[in-house]
Design an enzyme around this catalytic site. Structure first.
Site, PDB file in Angstrom:
ATOM      1  N   GLY A  59      34.975  -9.964 -38.134  1.00 48.09           N
ATOM      2  CA  GLY A  59      35.236  -8.858 -37.356  1.00 48.09           C
ATOM      3  C   GLY A  59      34.311  -7.899 -37.066  1.00 48.09           C
ATOM      4  N   ARG A  60      34.978  -6.646 -36.688  1.00 44.67           N
ATOM      5  CA  ARG A  60      34.462  -5.573 -36.475  1.00 44.67           C
ATOM      6  C   ARG A  60      32.995  -5.090 -37.239  1.00 44.67           C
ATOM      7  NH1 ARG A  60      39.620  -3.639 -35.748  1.00 44.67           N
ATOM      8  NH2 ARG A  60      40.083  -3.290 -33.656  1.00 44.67           N
ATOM      9  N   ILE A  61      33.468  -5.058 -38.731  1.00 44.25           N
ATOM     10  CA  ILE A  61      32.560  -4.940 -39.749  1.00 44.25           C
ATOM     11  C   ILE A  61      31.633  -5.886 -39.901  1.00 44.25           C
ATOM     12  CG2 ILE A  61      32.233  -4.217 -42.149  1.00 44.25           C
ATOM     13  CD1 ILE A  61      34.925  -2.878 -42.197  1.00 44.25           C
ATOM     14  N   GLU A  66      40.477  -2.594 -59.544  1.00 40.78           N
ATOM     15  CA  GLU A  66      40.050  -1.016 -59.790  1.00 40.78           C
ATOM     16  C   GLU A  66      41.258  -0.083 -60.104  1.00 40.78           C
ATOM     17  OE1 GLU A  66      38.910   0.062 -55.645  1.00 40.78           O
ATOM     18  OE2 GLU A  66      37.545  -1.743 -55.465  1.00 40.78           O
ATOM     19  N   THR A 104      31.688  -5.423 -49.845  1.00 43.71           N
ATOM     20  CA  THR A 104      32.389  -4.121 -49.474  1.00 43.71           C
ATOM     21  C   THR A 104      33.756  -4.325 -48.568  1.00 43.71           C
ATOM     22  OG1 THR A 104      31.181  -4.205 -47.416  1.00 43.71           O
ATOM     23  CG2 THR A 104      30.008  -3.244 -49.152  1.00 43.71           C
ATOM     24  N   ARG A 108      37.951 -17.275 -39.509  1.00 44.01           N
ATOM     25  CA  ARG A 108      39.189 -18.064 -38.878  1.00 44.01           C
ATOM     26  C   ARG A 108      39.143 -18.660 -37.765  1.00 44.01           C
ATOM     27  NH1 ARG A 108      44.475 -14.659 -40.287  1.00 44.01           N
ATOM     28  NH2 ARG A 108      43.176 -12.983 -39.049  1.00 44.01           N
ATOM     29  N   HIS A 138      33.705   2.190 -54.785  1.00 45.95           N
ATOM     30  CA  HIS A 138      34.462   2.158 -53.547  1.00 45.95           C
ATOM     31  C   HIS A 138      33.996   3.203 -52.428  1.00 45.95           C
ATOM     32  CE1 HIS A 138      38.164   0.031 -51.928  1.00 45.95           C
ATOM     33  NE2 HIS A 138      37.643   0.750 -50.956  1.00 45.95           N
ATOM     34  N   ARG A 158      37.301  -6.271 -50.213  1.00 48.41           N
ATOM     35  CA  ARG A 158      38.082  -6.046 -51.291  1.00 48.41           C
ATOM     36  C   ARG A 158      37.897  -7.025 -52.661  1.00 48.41           C
ATOM     37  NH1 ARG A 158      39.672  -2.445 -48.897  1.00 48.41           N
ATOM     38  NH2 ARG A 158      41.494  -1.703 -48.080  1.00 48.41           N
ATOM     39  N   GLY A 176      32.199   2.762 -49.600  1.00 49.14           N
ATOM     40  CA  GLY A 176      31.749   1.910 -48.469  1.00 49.14           C
ATOM     41  C   GLY A 176      32.049   3.098 -46.944  1.00 49.14           C
TER      42      GLY A 176
END
Length: 328
Positions: A159-161, A272, A241, A181, A290, A243, A292
Site C-alpha cells: 500500500g502507501r507505506i 504491547e 513496523t 492481496r 512503536h 502490527r 514509526g
C-alpha cells in the site's frame, strides 16, 4: 442562533495545537494526564459523548460499543489502523468510524528504512560497545555486518507505506519484490522496478530482507507463522513496523535465539507494551517502542485529519476518511 458544539471525548493527550483547535471547534474533554483509559472509562465515555476520539491503544470492541448511548454517532480514530475498533458492530449501531490514512506514510517509511539499515550494519550493537566502554579500537575483522546494496527486499503489503519503503530502498540499490492481496498496476510496478509474487511462501524463501506493511486483520493474524518463518533463509533479516500480531512472536524469538535468522528490526510487538524477554536479550535485534509514526509533523497532521472528519460529519456530510468493513 449558533450551532451547538458536539461533545467530543479524546482518550489520550494530543499535541497542544491539536487540542487547542478541538477546544475551539468542539465541546472537547481532554485527557490532561495522558493516562490510558480503562474499559470502564471507555464505556462511560461512549455513554455520554457524541464523538469519541480513541487511539490505537484503546480497545473499542463490541462490549464497549454495545453500551454506547444513542447520541454517539462518530468514532474518529486518531490513527490509520482500526484493528482496535469493532467496525462492523459500530456500523450496526449506526455509528460512523473514521481513521487518518496517508499522513503517516513518509514517517513510517523513514523508520522502516532506518531499521533496514541498522540491523544488517549492527548499529545498536556498536552503540552498546561504546556505551559499555568495551571498544579497544578499529580492527579489520571486528563488528562486520552486511551491505544492503544489491540485496533483495521482500515487502509484505504494497500500500502507501510499502510503496514509500520501496522508493527509499531503490535509492540504496536494493532489488524490490512484493506480495499483496492485489497486484499493482503495471505502471506502478515499472516505476518501482518491483517484482510481484503471488505466493508469499515462494517470496519469503528468496529474500534477504523481509519488511511487513500489511494491516492487522483476522486474515493477517500470524501471517508470518512458525511454518512461514522457517521458509526464510538463515542469512535474512525481518523488519516489522506494521502490527506485532502479524508475526508469531514466540516463534520469531526462538529462531533468533537459535541463530536460524540473521536478525530483526521491530517497532511493534504482539502484546504491547510487553516485549518478549528473548527478543530483549538477543543482540541481533533492534527494538523500538512503536516509534514509526512518532514525528511532531505526523502527530499534528493526524490531529488535523481527525478534526476534518468531525467537522465534516457535524456539517451533515460524509467524512472523507470513513472506514467500511469491506476496506479491511
Amino acid at each position: 442562533m449558533p450551532k451547538s458544539k458536539p461533545s467530543v471525548i479524546v482518550t489520550r493527550r494530543l499535541p497542544d495545537v491539536v487540542e487547542t483547535r478541538m477546544r475551539e471547534l468542539f465541546d472537547a474533554r481532554l485527557n490532561v494526564d495522558d493516562h490510558p483509559m480503562s474499559q470502564a472509562e471507555l464505556v462511560e465515555a461512549v455513554k455520554s459523548c457524541e464523538v469519541l476520539v480513541p487511539t490505537v491503544t484503546d480497545t473499542i470492541d463490541a462490549a464497549v460499543i454495545s453500551q454506547a448511548g444513542p447520541q454517539l454517532r462518530l468514532i474518529a480514530n486518531y490513527g490509520n489502523g482500526v484493528d482496535n475498533i469493532d467496525v462492523q458492530t459500530a456500523l450496526n449501531r449506526g455509528i460512523t468510524v473514521t481513521n487518518t490514512p496517508g499522513v503517516l506514510t513518509e514517517d513510517t517509511a523513514d523508520m522502516t528504512m532506518a531499521l533496514i539499515l541498522a540491523v544488517p550494519r549492527r548499529v545498536a550493537e556498536g552503540m552498546a560497545v561504546i556505551r559499555d566502554g568495551d571498544w579497544n579500537g578499529w580492527s579489520p575483522t571486528w563488528m562486520l555486518g552486511h551491505r544492503i546494496n544489491g540485496k533483495r527486499l521482500g515487502i509484505i503489503g504494497m500500500g502507501r507505506i510499502g510503496q514509500a519503503v520501496a522508493r527509499r530502498a531503490q535509492a540504496f540499490g536494493m532489488s524490490i519484490h512484493y506480495h499483496n492481496r492485489r497486484r499493482l498496476p503495471a505502471s506502478v510496478e515499472e516505476g518501482l522496478e518491483a517484482t510481484y509474487w503471488e505466493s508469499l511462501d515462494q517470496m519469503l524463501a528468496r529474500m534477504d530482507v523481509i519488511s511487513i506493511h500489511c494491516p492487522h486483520t483476522p486474515a493477517t493474524y500470524h501471517l508470518l507463522s512458525a511454518r512461514r518463518l522457517k521458509l526464510i533463509r538463515p542469512e535474512a533479516f525481518v523488519v516489522n513496523t506494521a502490527r506485532g500480531e502479524v508475526i508469531d512472536e514466540n516463534a520469531l524469538a526462538r529462531m533468533l535465539e537459535a541463530g536460524e535468522l540473521a536478525g530483526a528490526g521491530l517497532d511493534v510487538f504482539e502484546h504491547e507494551p510487553a516485549v518478549n524477554p528473548k527478543l530483549v536479550r538477543c543482540k541481533r535485534v533492534v527494538l523500538l517502542p512503536h516509534m514509526g509514526s512518532a514525528t511532531i509533523e505526523g502527530r499534528v497532521d493526524m490531529g488535523e485529519r481527525v478534526i476534518i472528519n468531525i467537522k465534516t460529519y457535524q456539517d451533515g456530510h460524509r467524512p472523507p476518511d470513513r472506514v467500511l468493513p469491506s476496506m479491511l
